[in-house]
Design a protein around this motif. Structure first.
Motif, PDB file in Angstrom:
ATOM      1  N   SER A  32      53.408  44.486  49.404  1.00 57.23           N
ATOM      2  CA  SER A  32      52.649  44.693  48.176  1.00 57.23           C
ATOM      3  C   SER A  32      53.564  45.289  47.116  1.00 57.23           C
ATOM      4  O   SER A  32      54.478  46.051  47.415  1.00 57.23           O
ATOM      5  N   GLY A  40      45.250  45.844  38.949  1.00 61.37           N
ATOM      6  CA  GLY A  40      45.991  45.237  40.055  1.00 61.37           C
ATOM      7  C   GLY A  40      46.969  44.172  39.589  1.00 61.37           C
ATOM      8  O   GLY A  40      47.605  43.498  40.403  1.00 61.37           O
ATOM      9  N   GLU A  65      49.922  41.332  49.570  1.00 60.07           N
ATOM     10  CA  GLU A  65      48.494  41.062  49.719  1.00 60.07           C
ATOM     11  C   GLU A  65      47.797  40.940  48.373  1.00 60.07           C
ATOM     12  O   GLU A  65      48.137  41.620  47.407  1.00 60.07           O
ATOM     13  N   SER A  66      46.816  40.039  48.334  1.00 59.31           N
ATOM     14  CA  SER A  66      46.041  39.842  47.112  1.00 59.31           C
ATOM     15  C   SER A  66      44.603  39.565  47.525  1.00 59.31           C
ATOM     16  O   SER A  66      44.349  38.864  48.507  1.00 59.31           O
ATOM     17  N   LEU A  67      43.676  40.129  46.768  1.00 57.46           N
ATOM     18  CA  LEU A  67      42.265  40.053  47.157  1.00 57.46           C
ATOM     19  C   LEU A  67      41.680  38.684  46.837  1.00 57.46           C
ATOM     20  O   LEU A  67      41.961  38.110  45.781  1.00 57.46           O
ATOM     21  N   SER A  70      36.962  40.494  45.587  1.00 59.57           N
ATOM     22  CA  SER A  70      37.005  41.945  45.363  1.00 59.57           C
ATOM     23  C   SER A  70      35.660  42.622  45.602  1.00 59.57           C
ATOM     24  O   SER A  70      35.613  43.768  46.053  1.00 59.57           O
ATOM     25  N   ASN A  74      37.722  44.999  49.268  1.00 56.35           N
ATOM     26  CA  ASN A  74      38.821  45.671  48.567  1.00 56.35           C
ATOM     27  C   ASN A  74      39.264  46.846  49.432  1.00 56.35           C
ATOM     28  O   ASN A  74      38.455  47.703  49.785  1.00 56.35           O
ATOM     29  N   ASN A  75      40.511  46.865  49.787  1.00 54.23           N
ATOM     30  CA  ASN A  75      40.943  47.911  50.719  1.00 54.23           C
ATOM     31  C   ASN A  75      41.628  49.103  50.064  1.00 54.23           C
ATOM     32  O   ASN A  75      41.531  50.217  50.552  1.00 54.23           O
ATOM     33  N   HIS A  76      42.344  48.885  48.967  1.00 48.88           N
ATOM     34  CA  HIS A  76      43.105  50.013  48.426  1.00 48.88           C
ATOM     35  C   HIS A  76      42.766  50.364  46.982  1.00 48.88           C
ATOM     36  O   HIS A  76      43.353  51.268  46.425  1.00 48.88           O
ATOM     37  N   ARG A  78      43.913  49.397  44.243  1.00 47.40           N
ATOM     38  CA  ARG A  78      44.903  48.772  43.365  1.00 47.40           C
ATOM     39  C   ARG A  78      45.621  47.659  44.132  1.00 47.40           C
ATOM     40  O   ARG A  78      46.692  47.859  44.696  1.00 47.40           O
ATOM     41  N   VAL A  79      44.975  46.477  44.165  1.00 45.71           N
ATOM     42  CA  VAL A  79      45.554  45.328  44.871  1.00 45.71           C
ATOM     43  C   VAL A  79      45.511  44.140  43.912  1.00 45.71           C
ATOM     44  O   VAL A  79      44.587  44.029  43.097  1.00 45.71           O
ATOM     45  N   SER A 116      37.308  47.384  54.568  1.00 43.33           N
ATOM     46  CA  SER A 116      37.329  47.609  53.121  1.00 43.33           C
ATOM     47  C   SER A 116      37.029  49.081  52.906  1.00 43.33           C
ATOM     48  O   SER A 116      36.449  49.742  53.765  1.00 43.33           O
TER      49      SER A 116
END
Ligand SMILES: Cc1cc2nc3c(=O)[nH]c(=O)nc-3n(C[C@H](O)[C@H](O)[C@H](O)COP(=O)(O)O)c2cc1C
Ligand code: SF4
Length: 664
Positions: A32, A40, A65-67, A70, A74-76, A78-79, A116
């Motif tokens: 990432s 993001g 990684e890219s969502l 969303s 969404n895991n973080h 800021r993706v 998520s």
């Protein structure tokens, strides 16, 4: 013109990926990007990060990684959002940058499913193959089981995201179907207890993988390769096994173009130990998973995890155990690794230490506050991509005298010499490396030795650096040299432990272990369970069969260790019957019978010992350093004599002390 020598013929042979031909078999693993905007999107920093990986010679660069959806996954926070066309300008600039170096670009499509973070999902709802509570990090949250309609929505989202990736200039996509994210959850019986057509048999658990592959193919056409990143084994109780991964691969084979075999699942808190293989693992620890899967499919199979050494990679490919190798951290340390290997400069490659400093600071949700900035103990430029790419190397012509040939002094010499300064480095012993000579002695830290060797050979190759060993720097010597700048890198010394019996001949300090190995008795007590003491304990118990006891005053071991390294060390401790850890124990005396440790209530216990190692910390040689304070127009103190016992500031501040010297 004579073609450049190819030292590693298999590694640098082209790889067919569907209709594409990749120029070599080194991939930049999904990583990432740094510097994403709040939405993001890629920034200049993110784009330069990937550009340097392409410039370094990797055949393919994965943009991380890219969502794909969303709202539900969404895991973080800021993706990179592939479900938002606003991401396109940055994506196009990024793939353009990768293409400028004849590398291919892919991007990794992810839906985190039950992992998520509810903070980021719409209405705080988290979905997975099955419902119930999901532990993740130190917390847990409620999960709602996906309906078949929602599964269709998410499958479609994968296809749509791939289409955006294609429009954005990606040459192929990598579907993240491992590590315990949504698709991996469907495959893993401990995450999927559905009884419909998505649960139970392998065919049912694999169904969503096939649907995703078909959806992408439908939207992106037959000439757009699809790569699936899977876990060859979840290594969790009740999780997906190698057998599942082989079965899945056979089912997927006709619908995709490549398999990328990583390992483990975030279902287990210790997943990071094999996902970002720790220093306690052999290099390429997961390669056997790719090798097994490769026996069952006819599409290219990529392996990943803990690779550094081009010769090792060449052997693996040559033996047909994988078709390509993906590198993550090795390229953070040295993005030029592929080019150096291709052009016969492999001796100049610095190896990743697998200390996981880089990963730990942002390892949400396991760390409370992601820092967004990481440092690497062997690459002072790590995290400074804009500065490195965009600034002209300053030109300098000062005379620089460096006192001390440890990591800070060596880096200072290289930093100064890279700008044209003339450097004399004096080291009072007969060799360079300083405290690192002790640091590399455990079996799992040998890559530090290589680091010192590479620095030394770079110094010797530089016409601007003169090395003077066995040279004690005195004020007279400084006067004779007459430097414009004096860089003092005198290092640190172990803190003395003041307890009765400390003069016992069985006692050694933590910096002399490497010189005293042959005198080490069978029962070793280590006083101090910081990172250094704990690493030493693991080393002696695991590789030298000693009976080891560690006494630590605090209620936690190694509070100075990066999170992932800490978890890896605890895992080692758990497996070693001959290593015992006593927390909240203070050494109060050393007697003939052993080390006296007292607990917080004052209760005393004697720990028998043949050898006693004192590892209670380091103190700087500050006073000695201060004697140099006024001996040159510019005097800079760096390394252990400022911040004792820490490799990162020693390397970074040392290097930039030299690099940033004032110009005359
Ligand atoms: C800084 C960094 C970021 C990463 N980001 C991702 C990611 O976005 N997606 C992913 O699947 N793996 C990610 N990884 C894991 C790598 O792809 C790779 O599997 C792992 O680092 C092991 O390879 P290595 O030993 O060569 O580093 C990341 C690793 C690093 C070091
Ligand atoms: S911080 Fe450690 S693990 Fe990360 S790239 Fe640098 S040496 Fe490797």
């Amino acid at each position: 013109m004579i073609a450049k020598m190819k030292t590693f013929p298999t590694l640098f042979s082209p790889l067919k990926l569907g209709p594409l031909t990749l120029k070599n078999r080194i991939f930049s693993a999904p990583m990432s990007a740094p510097g994403l905007t709040a939405e993001g999107y890629f920034t200049r920093e993110s784009i330069l990060f990937y550009e340097q990986l392409a410039k370094g010679g990797a055949g393919a660069v994965c943009l991380g990684e890219s969502l794909v959806h969303s709202a539900t996954g969404n895991n973080h926070g800021r993706v990179f959002p592939l479900d938002d066309p606003g991401c396109l300008p940055g994506l196009i600039k990024c793939t353009d940058a990768v293409h400028r170096y004849q590398a291919k670009a892919s991007i990794e499509l992810i839906h985190p499913g039950r992992r998520s973070d509810p903070i980021y999902n719409a209405h705080g709802k988290v979905y997975g193959p099955s419902g119930g509570r999901c532990h993740y990090g130190d917390g847990d949250h409620e999960v709602t089981e996906l309906t078949e309609e929602m599964i269709d929505v998410i499958v479609n989202a994968f296809g749509d995201a791939a289409e955006i990736a294609q429009i954005g200039g990606c040459d192929f996509v990598t579907v993240h179907a491992g590590h315990g994210w949504l698709l991996g959850q469907f495959l893993a019986p401990n995450n999927n207890w559905r009884t419909d057509r998505f649960g139970g048999s392998l065919e049912n658990r694999a169904r969503i993988f096939l649907m995703v592959a078909e959806n992408i193919r439908k939207k992106c056409g037959p000439h757009f390769p699809i790569d699936f990143r899977i876990s060859g084994d979840d290594f969790t109780e009740g999780g997906a096994t190698l057998e599942d991964a082989i079965g899945l691969s056979k089912l997927l084979e006709d619908k995709i173009d490549m398999l990328h075999v990583s390992a483990t699942s975030f279902h287990d808190k210790r997943a990071g130990i094999r996902m970002f293989p720790s220093m306690f693992n052999p290099r390429g620890v997961n390669a056997y998973l790719a090798e097994e899967i490769k026996k069952h499919v006819d599409i290219p199979v990529v392996t990943v995890g803990g690779f550094n050494d081009p010769a090792h990679m060449e052997d693996l490919l040559e033996a047909d155990k994988a078709d390509a190798i993906a590198l993550g951290r090795a390229l953070l340390v040295d993005p030029l690794l592929p080019e150096k290997a291709r052009t016969g400069q492999e001796d100049d490659i610095i190896y990743c230490l697998r200390c996981n400093n880089c990963m730990s600071v942002d390892f949400v949700p396991y760390v409370k506050y992601p820092l967004g900035v990481s440092h690497c103990p062997v690459n002072p430029w790590h995290g400074l991509i804009e500065e490195k790419f965009c600034h002209q190397i300053p030109y300098g012509d000062q005379k620089v005298l460096i006192v001390g040939g440890g990591p800070a002094g060596m880096e200072a010499a290289l930093g100064a010499a890279s700008c044209g300064h003339q450097v004399i480095l004096c080291e009072k012993t007969d060799s360079l490396g300083g405290a690192l000579r002790q640091a590399w002695h455990p079996e799992f830290k040998k890559d530090i030795k290589r680091f010192v060797e590479v620095l030394e050979s770079r110094m010797k190759a530089s016409p601007n650096i003169e090395i003077r060993l066995n040279t004690h720097v005195t004020p007279e010597l400084v006067q004779t040299v007459g430097p414009d700048a004096l860089i003092v890198a005198l290092g640190a010394k172990p803190i003395d432990l003041e307890v009765p019996g400390i003069e016992d001949p069985r006692v050694i300090n933590c910096m002399e272990i490497h010189q005293r190995k042959e005198y080490m008795g069978d029962r070793v007590v280590i006083i101090g369970g910081g990172m250094l003491g704990l690493e030493e304990g693991i080393n002696l118990a695991k590789y030298h069969d000693k009976e080891v006891t560690i006494l630590e005053m605090q209620n936690r071991l190694a509070s100075d260790a990066p999170y992932l390294h800490y978890i890896a060390m605890l895992n080692e401790v758990e497996q070693l019957d001959n290593l015992q850890v006593m927390l909240e124990r203070k050494c109060t005396a050393i007697t003939e019978d052993g080390v006296v440790g007292s607990d917080k209530n004052g209760g005393e216990e004697i720990f028998p010992a043949d050898t006693i190692i004192v590892a209670v910390g380091m103190e700087s040689r500050r006073e000695e350093s201060e004697t140099f304070r006024n001996l040159a127009p510019e005097v800079i103190m760096v390394g252990d004599c400022v911040q004792p016992g820490q490799m990162i500031p020693a390397v970074l501040n040392g290097y930039f002390a030299g690099y940033n010297l004032q110009r005359t």
